[in-house]
Enzyme design. Sequence first.
Site, PDB file in Angstrom:
ATOM      1  N   GLU A 226       0.856  -1.190   0.000  1.00  0.00           N
ATOM      2  CA  GLU A 226       0.000   0.000   0.000  1.00  0.00           C
ATOM      3  C   GLU A 226       0.887   1.234   0.000  1.00  0.00           C
ATOM      4  O   GLU A 226       1.882   1.275   0.725  1.00  0.00           O
ATOM      5  CB  GLU A 226      -0.916   0.001   1.227  1.00  0.00           C
ATOM      6  CG  GLU A 226      -1.887  -1.166   1.253  1.00  0.00           C
ATOM      7  CD  GLU A 226      -2.714  -1.224   2.516  1.00  0.00           C
ATOM      8  OE1 GLU A 226      -3.826  -1.791   2.468  1.00  0.00           O
ATOM      9  OE2 GLU A 226      -2.250  -0.717   3.563  1.00  0.00           O
ATOM     10  N   HIS A 250      -5.820 -11.747   5.452  1.00  0.00           N
ATOM     11  CA  HIS A 250      -5.724 -11.573   3.999  1.00  0.00           C
ATOM     12  C   HIS A 250      -4.623 -12.442   3.386  1.00  0.00           C
ATOM     13  O   HIS A 250      -4.844 -13.168   2.407  1.00  0.00           O
ATOM     14  CB  HIS A 250      -5.398 -10.115   3.648  1.00  0.00           C
ATOM     15  CG  HIS A 250      -6.453  -9.133   4.034  1.00  0.00           C
ATOM     16  ND1 HIS A 250      -7.734  -9.489   4.378  1.00  0.00           N
ATOM     17  CD2 HIS A 250      -6.417  -7.776   4.109  1.00  0.00           C
ATOM     18  CE1 HIS A 250      -8.436  -8.401   4.656  1.00  0.00           C
ATOM     19  NE2 HIS A 250      -7.657  -7.357   4.502  1.00  0.00           N
TER      20      HIS A 250
END
Length: 486
Positions: A226, A250
Amino acid sequence: MQTSSFESPFSFIIFGGSGDNSYQKIYPALYDIAEKKLFPKDFAIIATGRKYTHEEFYDFFQHSLTSDNRHHKHSIDNDFFKSLQEHIYFFPGDNTKMSFYTELNDYLNQLTKKGLPSGNRLFYLGLPQTLYPTVFKNLKKSGLHTSPHGWTRILIEKPIGSSLSSAKRYDKLFTDVFKEDQIFRLDHYLGKETLENIMSFRFENNIFEDLLHSQFLDNIQITAAENFGIDKRGSFYDGTGALKDVGQNHILQMVALATMGKPKDSNDNTLVNERLRLIKSLKTRPSDVVYGQYAKGVVNGKIVKGYLQEDHVKPKSNTDTFFALKAYVSNSRFEGVPIYIRAGKQLETWVTEISYIFKSQKHGDNVLTFRIQPNEGIALKFLTKKPGFTKMIEPAIMQFCYKHFHKGESFDAYEKLILDAFSARRTSFNTSEEIEAEWRFIDPLSRDRTPTRFYAAGSWGPQEAFDLIEKDGRYWIEPYAAFCQI
């Protein structure tokens, strides 16, 4: 993509309706479901919170769709929004007090008496875990855990717990109030289109599935990067860190889907059990984990503050905003194939992908990549002769891009998962066994941590993450910048 549909009227009750997750993910998903005309004729969205008046909440809801929201990049139709707004209610109150629950129960029953759709009820829990004991106790005490005129279900966001022992405590809290078939444990990565397509690609195409084997694979790499920081989540994030925030859920789900065995049938339980079996087979060592924390850096010519300068972060915090690790799967198909994982915030770019690196004369010549986000698609890198009289070999990329083949048909993960919860389809939700297996993998790494290293915002993480893979004679595959950009 096949999506669940339903016709029965319902109420969707949002706990944490004025929170960041509702703003970023839930409201955009609800708008898109409605825009696609997938809701039944009669439905009600009831957001709860204590920040706003009714008028302020409607502005908040609309702003979540029109702001620079990375989860909602398309325009909205004002006329359509106004028609959706007719189904939206705001119930102000303090969810730490018992009176809030009794008044909410009375409110829902009044809506039902007026002929509004409040029989079937789906609760969404977008609250800090510290509030769970209060919430579940009062849901049961007030009678909100059952509905006199239909079904009741609850959506619970990840992460659940902060360790195996706490996850077990929370699960007992859930099951003391709701039956297992009422509980939907939500990891939104399981709703992502490209992750679902990994199974279709692997198990429906013999061309590639037979090659995804230790005989042909050199290694597997997962990158979840990110290019932004923790936003307004300092209070939560500083007590959690990257490994527990995304690694425990995740990332492990991505590993499972990339390496699990083929389910014997399409039954929900069969697929979930294959994921569970894979997670249980994962092995790593605490010494093979690198932790990092972003420091001040320059990104696109602008100075970006470090993690320690973020709001609600302890001055000397060693919380990880990045981790990298090497793991193995204990099964015959992937025996001896290392899985390298890296994930973090304030990295060079925003990208999530899984890459299978095949054995070749030069590492990285032959790679199969699933791009989860952004520009979702599948790419195959191979060598080919460059046109000309002399023989010159160069890499080429062959890619399949969702946006080119399925314009207007794609769904956000939250859209799919909300619809699946309404339809009681459980394939894309976690079981308590899965969550416990994930914590069994993570807990030893958290107990025996290597030091947290600093890395400059806008980089690819600390040098130790490169050392982790380069000492094995390999290197991190650079995400292909032009992936599905055309």
